[in-house]
Design a protein around this motif. Structure first.
Motif, PDB file in Angstrom:
ATOM      1  N   MET A 209       1.003  -1.204  -0.087  1.00 39.65           N
ATOM      2  CA  MET A 209       0.144   0.030   0.172  1.00 39.65           C
ATOM      3  C   MET A 209       0.937   1.270   0.123  1.00 39.65           C
ATOM      4  N   VAL A 210       0.642   2.019  -0.886  1.00 41.16           N
ATOM      5  CA  VAL A 210       1.544   3.445  -0.910  1.00 41.16           C
ATOM      6  C   VAL A 210       1.111   4.221   0.104  1.00 41.16           C
ATOM      7  N   ARG A 211       2.100   4.751   0.846  1.00 40.52           N
ATOM      8  CA  ARG A 211       1.833   5.868   1.914  1.00 40.52           C
ATOM      9  C   ARG A 211       1.573   7.145   1.515  1.00 40.52           C
ATOM     10  N   LYS A 212       0.727   7.703   2.036  1.00 38.36           N
ATOM     11  CA  LYS A 212       0.352   9.378   1.485  1.00 38.36           C
ATOM     12  C   LYS A 212       0.812  10.190   2.614  1.00 38.36           C
ATOM     13  N   LEU A 213       1.138  11.224   2.275  1.00 35.28           N
ATOM     14  CA  LEU A 213       1.562  12.530   3.185  1.00 35.28           C
ATOM     15  C   LEU A 213       0.715  13.622   2.889  1.00 35.28           C
ATOM     16  N   LEU A 214       0.182  14.171   3.758  1.00 39.24           N
ATOM     17  CA  LEU A 214      -0.736  15.511   3.647  1.00 39.24           C
ATOM     18  C   LEU A 214       0.204  16.685   3.817  1.00 39.24           C
ATOM     19  N   ILE A 215      -0.241  17.867   3.044  1.00 36.54           N
ATOM     20  CA  ILE A 215       0.608  19.143   3.103  1.00 36.54           C
ATOM     21  C   ILE A 215      -0.159  20.232   3.374  1.00 36.54           C
ATOM     22  N   ARG A 216       0.087  20.977   4.470  1.00 33.27           N
ATOM     23  CA  ARG A 216      -0.673  22.296   4.932  1.00 33.27           C
ATOM     24  C   ARG A 216       0.375  23.128   4.438  1.00 33.27           C
ATOM     25  N   ASP A 217      -0.321  24.060   3.460  1.00 32.09           N
ATOM     26  CA  ASP A 217       0.584  25.209   2.696  1.00 32.09           C
ATOM     27  C   ASP A 217       0.336  26.484   3.743  1.00 32.09           C
ATOM     28  N   LEU A 218       1.670  26.955   4.298  1.00 33.87           N
ATOM     29  CA  LEU A 218       1.303  28.165   5.018  1.00 33.87           C
ATOM     30  C   LEU A 218       1.669  29.693   4.368  1.00 33.87           C
ATOM     31  N   THR A 219       1.761  29.388   3.041  1.00 32.79           N
ATOM     32  CA  THR A 219       2.302  30.792   2.329  1.00 32.79           C
ATOM     33  C   THR A 219       1.590  31.875   2.538  1.00 32.79           C
ATOM     34  N   LEU A 220       0.234  31.920   2.410  1.00 29.64           N
ATOM     35  CA  LEU A 220      -0.559  33.041   2.372  1.00 29.64           C
ATOM     36  C   LEU A 220      -0.601  33.538   3.963  1.00 29.64           C
ATOM     37  N   ARG A 221      -0.344  32.724   5.012  1.00 34.46           N
ATOM     38  CA  ARG A 221      -0.331  33.360   6.284  1.00 34.46           C
ATOM     39  C   ARG A 221       0.952  33.304   6.965  1.00 34.46           C
ATOM     40  N   ASP A 222       1.340  32.239   7.707  1.00 37.04           N
ATOM     41  CA  ASP A 222       2.780  32.350   8.250  1.00 37.04           C
ATOM     42  C   ASP A 222       3.899  32.526   7.147  1.00 37.04           C
ATOM     43  N   GLY A 223       3.785  32.126   5.985  1.00 32.28           N
ATOM     44  CA  GLY A 223       5.026  32.384   5.066  1.00 32.28           C
ATOM     45  C   GLY A 223       5.115  33.987   4.900  1.00 32.28           C
ATOM     46  N   GLN A 224       3.876  34.545   4.471  1.00 36.04           N
ATOM     47  CA  GLN A 224       4.155  36.028   4.348  1.00 36.04           C
ATOM     48  C   GLN A 224       4.493  36.831   5.642  1.00 36.04           C
ATOM     49  N   GLN A 225       3.841  36.268   6.564  1.00 32.58           N
ATOM     50  CA  GLN A 225       4.019  36.951   8.066  1.00 32.58           C
ATOM     51  C   GLN A 225       5.609  36.882   8.349  1.00 32.58           C
ATOM     52  N   SER A 226       6.101  35.781   8.179  1.00 30.91           N
ATOM     53  CA  SER A 226       7.468  35.837   8.729  1.00 30.91           C
ATOM     54  C   SER A 226       8.299  36.361   7.332  1.00 30.91           C
TER      55      SER A 226
ATOM     56  N   MET B   7      -4.753  24.941   3.685  1.00 31.11           N
ATOM     57  CA  MET B   7      -4.007  26.257   3.508  1.00 31.11           C
ATOM     58  C   MET B   7      -4.426  26.926   4.738  1.00 31.11           C
ATOM     59  N   GLU B   8      -3.321  27.629   5.224  1.00 27.36           N
ATOM     60  CA  GLU B   8      -3.349  28.339   6.483  1.00 27.36           C
ATOM     61  C   GLU B   8      -3.333  29.893   6.018  1.00 27.36           C
ATOM     62  N   VAL B   9      -4.496  30.537   6.020  1.00 24.87           N
ATOM     63  CA  VAL B   9      -4.468  32.030   5.603  1.00 24.87           C
ATOM     64  C   VAL B   9      -4.975  32.898   6.439  1.00 24.87           C
ATOM     65  N   TRP B  10      -5.225  32.420   7.949  1.00 29.65           N
ATOM     66  CA  TRP B  10      -5.913  33.599   8.823  1.00 29.65           C
ATOM     67  C   TRP B  10      -5.421  33.282  10.214  1.00 29.65           C
ATOM     68  N   GLY B  11      -5.621  34.399  11.011  1.00 32.87           N
ATOM     69  CA  GLY B  11      -5.117  34.055  12.410  1.00 32.87           C
ATOM     70  C   GLY B  11      -3.789  34.754  12.401  1.00 32.87           C
ATOM     71  N   GLY B  12      -2.813  34.505  13.483  1.00 35.59           N
ATOM     72  CA  GLY B  12      -1.789  35.072  13.830  1.00 35.59           C
ATOM     73  C   GLY B  12      -1.815  36.632  13.796  1.00 35.59           C
ATOM     74  N   ALA B  13      -0.975  37.168  12.869  1.00 40.96           N
ATOM     75  CA  ALA B  13      -1.031  38.685  12.751  1.00 40.96           C
ATOM     76  C   ALA B  13      -1.797  39.199  11.561  1.00 40.96           C
ATOM     77  N   VAL B  14      -2.321  38.284  11.012  1.00 38.83           N
ATOM     78  CA  VAL B  14      -3.188  38.755   9.766  1.00 38.83           C
ATOM     79  C   VAL B  14      -4.290  39.507  10.164  1.00 38.83           C
ATOM     80  N   PRO B  15      -5.216  39.268  10.941  1.00 43.37           N
ATOM     81  CA  PRO B  15      -6.467  39.927  11.225  1.00 43.37           C
ATOM     82  C   PRO B  15      -6.091  41.620  11.823  1.00 43.37           C
ATOM     83  N   ASP B  16      -4.582  41.814  12.423  1.00 38.90           N
ATOM     84  CA  ASP B  16      -4.651  43.224  12.746  1.00 38.90           C
ATOM     85  C   ASP B  16      -3.851  43.810  11.908  1.00 38.90           C
ATOM     86  N   ALA B  17      -2.945  43.053  11.104  1.00 40.45           N
ATOM     87  CA  ALA B  17      -2.299  43.765   9.928  1.00 40.45           C
ATOM     88  C   ALA B  17      -3.152  44.079   8.814  1.00 40.45           C
TER      89      ALA B  17
END
Length: 527
Positions: free
Chosen positions: A1-18, A44-54
């Protein structure tokens, strides 16, 4: 059985914040959303952190509209995620249950599927309200355990402790500490457990140990989050993947590396070699990346890095034989738990692509980069930059006196401020803690939650005037004032979402909402 790995993309929140101080506008985000719909990321992580304030403070944008627009564009093809600081929500102060309830409900209703909930102290009680309400309103509770390191005591500190009859603490942040926190969270409605290394300090060996431990003892899917700040990020992520992690957090190429998470493109190469299936469309990723390059250049004024990585598309670019061999050697080293070799090979890969060098200060001091920068800035304000080494040396002492909290925002900033204050005490011939800073008083009192080690009651008496711990009490909480805007004759906040913004961000929300309503009033007059 092929193993699957899930990806959470951070680009639009943590990525652009950092990478770019959270300055990516809605118009810039809109340019990449059609491609995101095609990719197939798990989340896709898109909200929270500094995003609402910024969004309000710098971009004059409605934070709730950001979530709603992204949800409308992406639909149900990918889960949307937000970062929540437990009882502190998206701010730096604790809130009563009715505010936590309102924020969680409106966040889920606006389109967020997954709320990643953490607490800077790893105090589970601080996380429970956000977990409860996220679950109640149909969201998934992704519960994060913050990685932390015990202070490193120098030979001189050990000698001084022995001379004064003081015993140094026994290690607290052992593997069992993190597993216990994870199990408590799993027992309290967690849908996902994340090992969260926000400072990029977890080594590949420690990653391997903890992921194996989590996978053996937890039923929930395990996510791994780290950054490349200290030079461990890519190697630790590979160690997590090799040892069976279910989800990893990555950024797309031009927002990856350095102070950000590792690149999905490099993870893709590793997984392809190991026969692990990602189920994502890398052609769509490449289309996003082409647009991200333009956006990164547009945000140059806020960029934290002087250089961008060399272009790379794993679908079309052939790796040189030597670099391709480094990927194979890194996999072999990860499988055999050869940490030194793994770090060397992963660093060689990053050097080839021109990703930023490891931050040696973070690596050696084992403190977050933002904490170090804060100390430098505070000492400059006090006209005593020469006290940097002294302030840095006081961090373990201050942290121990404060109950050994993890160095995570906002607690890391509190410890930094107090270390500077103590350095100034020494300079002026005063006893340490002669002038404790107010946030440190709050920390010792118990406002931030329970510390990993109990604070000495005598020390609490010295700092706060009381021996007993006083944990957060919402009974005397006062809601923010909601005044009428004289020019237009309406309230600053006219609905629940606006009230919540005013509650979380009193200054920036009041300015934003007032400006927005005045502009609408003037436009209506012109029609």
């Amino acid at each position: 059985m092929v193993r699957k790995l899930l990806i959470r993309d951070l680009t639009l929140r943590d990525g652009q914040q950092s990478a770019c101080a959270t300055r990516m506008s809605q118009k810039q985000i809109d340019r990449v959303l059609p491609f995101y719909k095609e990719v197939g990321f798990y989340a896709m992580e898109v909200w929270g952190g500094a995003v609402p304030d910024a969004a309000m403070r710098y971009l004059n944008e409605d934070p709730w509209e950001r979530v709603e627009k992204i949800k409308a564009a992406v639909g149900t093809t990918t889960k949307l995620a937000a970062l929540c600081r437990g009882r502190d929500l998206f701010g730096y102060n604790p809130y009563p249950d009715n505010v936590v309830k309102g924020v969680c409900r409106n966040t889920v209703e606006s389109g967020i599927d997954i709320m990643r909930i953490f607490d800077a102290m790893n105090d589970i009680d601080n996380m429970k309200p956000a977990i409860k309400y996220t679950d109640r309103y149909g969201g998934m509770a992704d519960c994060a355990v913050c990685y932390a390191i015990d202070p490193h005591h120098s030979a001189l500190e050990r000698i001084e402790a022995a001379f004064h009859g003081r015993s140094l603490h026994k290690p607290v942040f052992k593997n069992d500490y993190f597993l216990d926190k994870a199990q408590q969270l799993e027992n309290f409605r967690a849908d996902i457990i994340t090992l969260e290394d926000a400072n990029g300090l977890i080594t590949p060996a420690r990653t391997a140990e903890l992921i194996r431990l989590f996978k053996k003892n937890l039923k929930s899917p395990v996510d791994f989050h780290t950054r490349c700040t200290a030079g461990y990020g890519l190697a630790s992520m590979l160690a997590a993947i090799v040892n069976g992690v279910d989800i990893v957090d990555t950024n797309i190429w031009y927002f990856a590396g350095g102070c950000c998470a590792p690149a999905i493109e490099l993870v893709y190469v590793f997984c392809k070699k190991m026969g692990i299936e990602l189920e994502i469309d890398m052609e769509a990723v490449a289309r996003i990346n082409a647009e991200l390059l333009k956006i990164r250049k547009e945000l140059k004024a806020y960029d934290t890095s002087r250089e961008l990585p060399n272009p790379f598309n794993p679908l079309t670019d052939k790796l040189p034989t030597e670099i391709d061999r480094f990927f194979n050697d890194a996999i072999e080293a990860a499988r055999k738990d050869k940490e030194d070799d793994l770090i060397i090979f992963c660093r060689a890969i990053e050097e080839y692509f021109n990703f930023p060098e490891p931050n040696e200060m973070v690596q050696k001091s084992q403190i977050p980069a933002n904490m170090y920068n804060q100390i430098v800035a505070l000492l400059k304000q006090q006209d005593h930059p020469e006290l940097l080494e002294k302030a840095m040396s006081l961090i373990p002492r201050v942290r121990m006196d404060a109950g050994l909290p993890p160095l995570v925002t906002p607690v890391s900033q509190v410890i930094a401020s107090q270390a500077v204050s103590c350095a100034l005490d020494e300079l002026n011939g005063r006893p340490l803690y002669s002038k404790p800073v107010y946030p440190f008083i709050s920390l010792i009192r118990g406002d931030y939650g329970k510390t990993p080690l109990p604070v000495d009651p005598d020390f609490r008496q010295q700092i706060t005037g009381k021996r007993e711990e006083q944990l957060y009490d919402a009974s005397d909480y006062e809601m923010q004032e909601n005044p009428v805007i004289d020019e237009v004759g309406i309230l600053v906040a006219e609905n629940e979402k606006e009230m919540l913004l005013l509650e979380l961000f009193p200054m920036s929300a009041r300015h934003f909402l007032t400006k927005q309503k005045k502009e609408k009033f003037r436009n209506d007059l012109m029609v």
